[in-house]
Structures are given as C-alpha cells and as structure tokens.
Design a protein around this motif. Structure first.
Motif, mmCIF file in Angstrom:
data_model
loop_
_atom_site.group_PDB
_atom_site.id
_atom_site.type_symbol
_atom_site.label_atom_id
_atom_site.label_comp_id
_atom_site.label_asym_id
_atom_site.label_seq_id
_atom_site.Cartn_x
_atom_site.Cartn_y
_atom_site.Cartn_z
ATOM 1 N N ALA A 107 -3.574 78.513 44.265
ATOM 2 C CA ALA A 107 -3.996 77.275 43.602
ATOM 3 C C ALA A 107 -3.556 76.062 44.412
ATOM 4 O O ALA A 107 -4.309 75.095 44.564
ATOM 5 N N ARG A 108 -2.331 76.093 44.945
ATOM 6 C CA ARG A 108 -1.854 74.968 45.758
ATOM 7 C C ARG A 108 -2.672 74.835 47.046
ATOM 8 O O ARG A 108 -2.997 73.726 47.472
ATOM 9 N N GLN B 130 -8.440 68.838 48.878
ATOM 10 C CA GLN B 130 -8.769 67.719 48.007
ATOM 11 C C GLN B 130 -7.679 66.656 48.054
ATOM 12 O O GLN B 130 -7.969 65.455 48.073
ATOM 13 N N ALA B 131 -6.418 67.093 48.075
ATOM 14 C CA ALA B 131 -5.303 66.148 48.070
ATOM 15 C C ALA B 131 -5.328 65.273 49.314
ATOM 16 O O ALA B 131 -5.054 64.067 49.248
ATOM 17 N N GLU B 132 -5.667 65.855 50.440
ATOM 18 C CA GLU B 132 -5.727 65.066 51.676
ATOM 19 C C GLU B 132 -6.842 64.029 51.600
ATOM 20 O O GLU B 132 -6.677 62.885 52.039
ATOM 21 N N GLU C 85 -11.470 57.404 40.313
ATOM 22 C CA GLU C 85 -12.769 57.270 40.969
ATOM 23 C C GLU C 85 -13.022 58.424 41.929
ATOM 24 O O GLU C 85 -14.149 58.940 42.016
ATOM 25 N N ALA C 86 -11.986 58.863 42.657
ATOM 26 C CA ALA C 86 -12.146 59.982 43.574
ATOM 27 C C ALA C 86 -12.430 61.276 42.816
ATOM 28 O O ALA C 86 -13.260 62.095 43.235
ATOM 29 N N GLU D 235 -2.733 71.217 40.204
ATOM 30 C CA GLU D 235 -3.390 69.909 40.163
ATOM 31 C C GLU D 235 -2.410 68.825 39.732
ATOM 32 O O GLU D 235 -2.389 67.723 40.295
ATOM 33 N N THR D 236 -1.558 69.131 38.748
ATOM 34 C CA THR D 236 -0.564 68.163 38.285
ATOM 35 C C THR D 236 0.427 67.834 39.399
ATOM 36 O O THR D 236 0.823 66.678 39.573
#
Length: 334
Positions: free
Chosen positions: A148-149, A155-157, A177-178, A225-226
């Motif tokens: 999951a990570r 996406q995080a980048e 918005e992203a 995600e958190t």
C-alpha cells in the motif's frame, strides 16, 4: 421491436430486458415511443450488441436489432458524442473492392467500463495472495501495508510538487484539488475549535473512493494514504471517517501548524507573574510599598531611617499630650 412508418422504434419486453448501464431516469419508468427513456434504452441495446459481437457496421447492427439503418445511425451519433463508441475503418482481408471501406463502430475504454467489471475482486485476490505468500498473520498484514505504501508513493511525489507551489496555509486546499484530479472529489474546509477541546484546523473530505470495496477488506490502503497526507502537510493528521467503513465521506482532520496560545496567557506564560491574590492587586506590589514608602528619590537609607525615627518620636509626644488629661482626671491638684 417494431418499426413505425416514421422510422421510430417501440420497445418490446425483450428489448426492455436488454437495457444496459446507459439508461437514465428512475428504474422501471416507461415512456412514449421516441421518449427520453426509450432513446436511452435503444442506445443501450446498440452498445450491448457491439460488446457482444465486436466492432460492427450500421447495417449489421440494424439487421441484428431489427431497426432501420437511419435509426441505428442516429443512436450511433449520440454514442460517439458521449464517448461510448468510436468509428473505425473496417479491416479487409484479401483483395478490397471498389469504393470506400465500410466504417465500423467499436466500444471505447469508457464504454467498456460502463458494463460489468470485476476489478475489485481482482485487486482483493491479489492482496490476499501477497499476504499468504508472506506467511499470513502479522507478516502478511505487514506485506500488504508495504504494498500500500509503495502504491501511493508515486501519487505522493506528484502531490508534493503541487503543494510546494503554494504557501503552507494553502496546502490542504491544494491537496484537495490534486485528489479531485485523481477522481476522489475532494474538498477542504475550516474546522473551528470545539467546546470539547478539539483544536482548530481544517477538514479534508473525499466524497468518492475508487478503491472503497477493496479497502473494506484491507484497511492498510487507508492507513498508507493517511501517512502520505501527514508527510505532505508536515503535521500529524487524524482520519475521522472512511467510506470503506460505511461512512458517507472520507474525512481527515488537519490541525493548525501554529496553534494560538490560550486566551489571557500570551506566549504561554502567566501574565503579571502573580502567585496568588487578585490580578488587580498582586501581593508582591504590596510588599514593595511597605519597604519603599517615605523614602524620597535619591535619599540614602540612613537618612530615611533617621527621618523615620524622628517621625515616630513626634507621634509619641503627641500621643502623650492627648492622653495626659485622661490620666489625671479625678486627682486633687493639691
């Protein structure tokens, strides 16, 4: 289906049962021939026929559905405008005759997605296999969490680059918005402090979750995600609700990065430095007055003590003078 003289179609019971996912309006609603629901019902049958038989010409669709070619072309134009089907040139095997090649209509990726899908079960099976391959139990849960990570790392980048373009106080809004661009329908709103002691901050709300059914079985997806939200926003965030657990929206609380000090105590220290007594008359002020009263500015302590002793002597003499008559009252002057 029956054809009228004007080229309109009337829906039979078999045609109504073939209605697919493109129907709009309340279920079971019937309309007049050529009505809005009738038009959508026929378009569903056209799209379903293409799904079942592959790319087809208007003539082939008309023959299969027992419609006029003019009616089929009208529905095909609507489906093309909606992005459900797209026209292509028909492949010809062997020698091609004269004239233009026949045009066929095929479903787009968007059109295929409107029909039955099994992506949720596929994803759940894959994650279950990862957990079992790692040994199951805690080791299996850890393996799913690692996946999951890794999944949200890309996406995080991308989100990080978006957030670096705005000041810190606007990053929650920029993250919303992203997320919306990726299909999460996210919003950000302020969350004032409550009477129960909850600090002021913001609420990041995701009104849609593309992986909700899989996350219901594997909460590691929500946890990863958190963690990403916390790193991107530079503060500890708290997940309050998730769609995967039956809530209507995924809600994450983002506290203020620089909380304000409590009211009446600027900077977190006690105002005036009192250690008892009323704030309007601190005890240390009374003590200071008792040691400094009667000492003119610039006068030495020795002069002050002398003046104080003189004052005490004069007060003693005055007191004796006023009390002497009382002591001699009733005595014989002789």
């Amino acid at each position: 289906m029956k054809k009228t003289a004007e080229g309109h179609e009337t829906r039979s019971a078999a045609g109504a049962a073939a209605d697919g996912p493109f129907v709009s309006g309340p279920a079971g609603q019937s309309g007049a021939p050529g009505g809005h629901d009738e038009q959508h019902g026929t378009r569903n049958r056209v799209a379903r026929s293409i799904l079942d038989h592959g790319p087809s010409t208007a003539a082939e669709l008309a023959l299969r559905l027992e419609l006029t070619q003019a009616a089929v072309r009208r529905h095909l134009d609507s489906l093309v405008g909606e992005g459900v089907v797209e026209p292509r040139e028909k492949r010809v095997y062997g020698s091609r005759g004269r004239g233009r090649p026949a045009k066929v209509f095929a479903l787009t990726d968007c059109g295929r997605d409107a029909f039955e899908q099994d992506y949720d079960n596929l994803a759940a099976d894959a994650l279950r296999w990862i957990a079992q391959s790692a040994g199951g139990g805690e080791r299996g849960d850890a393996a799913v969490a690692d996946f999951a990570r890794a999944r949200v790392a890309a996406q995080a980048e991308q989100y990080r680059r978006e957030l670096e373009r705005v000041p810190p106080e606007e990053r929650t809004r920029a993250l919303a918005e992203a997320l919306t661009k990726d299909g999460y329908a996210a919003t950000a709103r302020s969350a004032p402090a409550s009477a129960g002691g909850t600090a002021a901050g913001e609420q990041l709300c995701q009104h849609h979750c593309p992986v909700a059914h899989t996350a219901e079985q594997f909460p590691q997806l929500c946890e990863a995600e958190t963690e990403v939200f916390s790193r991107l926003l530079g503060t500890h965030v708290q997940r309050l609700a998730t769609i995967a657990h039956g809530d209507g929206v995924c809600t994450t609380f983002v506290p203020q990065s620089h909380p304000l000090p409590p009211a009446g105590r600027p900077g977190g220290s006690s105002a005036g430095g009192h250690r008892g007594g009323s704030p309007s008359q601190p005890r240390n002020v009374t003590e200071t007055r008792s040691t400094t009263t009667g000492s003119p500015a610039g006068e030495t302590p020795s002069k002050t003590s002398k003046n104080a002793s003189k004052t005490d002597n004069s007060r003693t003499k005055a007191s004796n003078a006023t009390t002497a008559p009382a002591n001699t009252a009733g005595r014989n002057p002789a």
